[in-house]
Motif scaffolding. Sequence first.
Motif, mmCIF file in Angstrom:
data_model
loop_
_atom_site.group_PDB
_atom_site.id
_atom_site.type_symbol
_atom_site.label_atom_id
_atom_site.label_comp_id
_atom_site.label_asym_id
_atom_site.label_seq_id
_atom_site.Cartn_x
_atom_site.Cartn_y
_atom_site.Cartn_z
ATOM 1 N N UNK A 189 32.318 -43.645 0.520
ATOM 2 C CA UNK A 189 32.400 -44.499 -0.662
ATOM 3 C C UNK A 189 32.799 -43.721 -1.907
ATOM 4 N N UNK A 190 32.377 -42.460 -2.004
ATOM 5 C CA UNK A 190 32.645 -41.684 -3.205
ATOM 6 C C UNK A 190 33.951 -40.897 -3.058
ATOM 7 N N UNK A 191 34.635 -40.729 -4.161
ATOM 8 C CA UNK A 191 35.847 -39.915 -4.207
ATOM 9 C C UNK A 191 35.940 -39.304 -5.589
ATOM 10 N N UNK A 192 36.761 -38.250 -5.750
ATOM 11 C CA UNK A 192 36.888 -37.611 -7.054
ATOM 12 C C UNK A 192 37.442 -38.548 -8.117
ATOM 13 N N UNK A 193 38.450 -39.392 -7.804
ATOM 14 C CA UNK A 193 38.910 -40.339 -8.832
ATOM 15 C C UNK A 193 37.815 -41.292 -9.294
ATOM 16 N N UNK A 194 36.971 -41.755 -8.358
ATOM 17 C CA UNK A 194 35.874 -42.651 -8.735
ATOM 18 C C UNK A 194 34.865 -41.919 -9.614
ATOM 19 N N UNK A 195 34.515 -40.683 -9.244
ATOM 20 C CA UNK A 195 33.547 -39.920 -10.025
ATOM 21 C C UNK A 195 34.086 -39.586 -11.415
ATOM 22 N N UNK A 196 35.387 -39.292 -11.512
ATOM 23 C CA UNK A 196 35.975 -39.054 -12.833
ATOM 24 C C UNK A 196 35.927 -40.327 -13.686
ATOM 25 N N UNK A 197 36.169 -41.472 -13.035
ATOM 26 C CA UNK A 197 36.065 -42.735 -13.756
ATOM 27 C C UNK A 197 34.647 -43.002 -14.229
ATOM 28 N N UNK A 198 33.681 -42.619 -13.408
ATOM 29 C CA UNK A 198 32.281 -42.787 -13.794
ATOM 30 C C UNK A 198 31.952 -41.962 -15.033
ATOM 31 N N UNK A 199 32.363 -40.709 -15.048
ATOM 32 C CA UNK A 199 32.065 -39.827 -16.171
ATOM 33 C C UNK A 199 32.686 -40.321 -17.472
ATOM 34 N N UNK A 200 33.794 -41.026 -17.380
ATOM 35 C CA UNK A 200 34.473 -41.494 -18.588
ATOM 36 C C UNK A 200 33.619 -42.461 -19.391
ATOM 37 N N UNK A 201 32.683 -43.134 -18.720
ATOM 38 C CA UNK A 201 31.865 -44.139 -19.412
ATOM 39 C C UNK A 201 30.469 -43.616 -19.754
ATOM 40 N N UNK A 202 30.242 -42.305 -19.604
ATOM 41 C CA UNK A 202 28.912 -41.755 -19.885
ATOM 42 C C UNK A 202 28.482 -41.925 -21.344
ATOM 43 N N UNK A 203 29.376 -41.832 -22.349
ATOM 44 C CA UNK A 203 28.901 -42.084 -23.722
ATOM 45 C C UNK A 203 28.357 -43.500 -23.912
ATOM 46 N N UNK A 204 28.981 -44.487 -23.290
ATOM 47 C CA UNK A 204 28.503 -45.872 -23.413
ATOM 48 C C UNK A 204 27.134 -46.023 -22.771
ATOM 49 N N UNK A 205 26.946 -45.402 -21.598
ATOM 50 C CA UNK A 205 25.643 -45.474 -20.920
ATOM 51 C C UNK A 205 24.571 -44.778 -21.742
ATOM 52 N N UNK A 206 24.897 -43.613 -22.293
ATOM 53 C CA UNK A 206 23.924 -42.864 -23.095
ATOM 54 C C UNK A 206 23.505 -43.660 -24.330
#
Length: 243
Positions: A189-206
């Motif tokens: 289920x996980x891939x590097x493109x998905x994980x990079x996409x996840x990190x892009x939204x970390x400021x909103x989550x924080x």
Amino acid sequence: MPEHLAMALIFLVSGFTMSFAGFGFAMVSVPLLALLLPIKDAVALQFPYCLVLFLYQAWHYRRHFSWEPLRPLVLGSALGLAVGTFLLYSLPDLALKRALAGFIAVVVVFSALPAGRVLAARYAHSPWWGRFCGFLSGSFLGAYTIGGPQAAVYIMSVTDDPRQAKSLLATFFSAQFVLMTLVYAAGGMFSWPVLRGTLAYSPAVALGSVLGFWAFSKASNRLYRYVVLAMLLVTAVALWWRA
């Protein structure tokens, strides 16, 4: 609205809900992200945030933790987790979205009715009640990473302390999500493109998480309950209509 801005707002609201209520990140984010993405991609994109936030809350509320109330819940969820993970990879996307929308609506109605709260309190001390809620929680956790409401129905019936409830929920799901990380990784289920996409939204989550913790410290139990139920009901209606 641009897709990336919409997804940032979804993550902000999800982070707020999680920190405010002690659960609900996936229950808010997955249905809304599924309006923009295939549901399997939505699950993978938000999954790391669920894991990190549950681990943090388990540590933050560790002084309020007690193992005894979790025993029935853990036993029931073990079987449910295997069933739910199988369904995620077996059922068509439309069926998953409709099932998710319907389930959210049922949980909201049950939680809002006095009869539902009375029924939960009546069976709170039965181990079979905890096992049943655990099975439902594990099933939907494996399928959608959404097991919070079912576990919360049980935990809220055995404690009136919101901080203890958040401690129990966070500890329960921290263990579940660590296991699910291995299962999902093995399933590809996980891939590097998905994980990079996840990190892009970390400021909103924080930002959403900080606001959620602040609001929890100011709001009454009744207010935070009503806000979360209203948000979930709107999400269920939107997901059913789009599906």
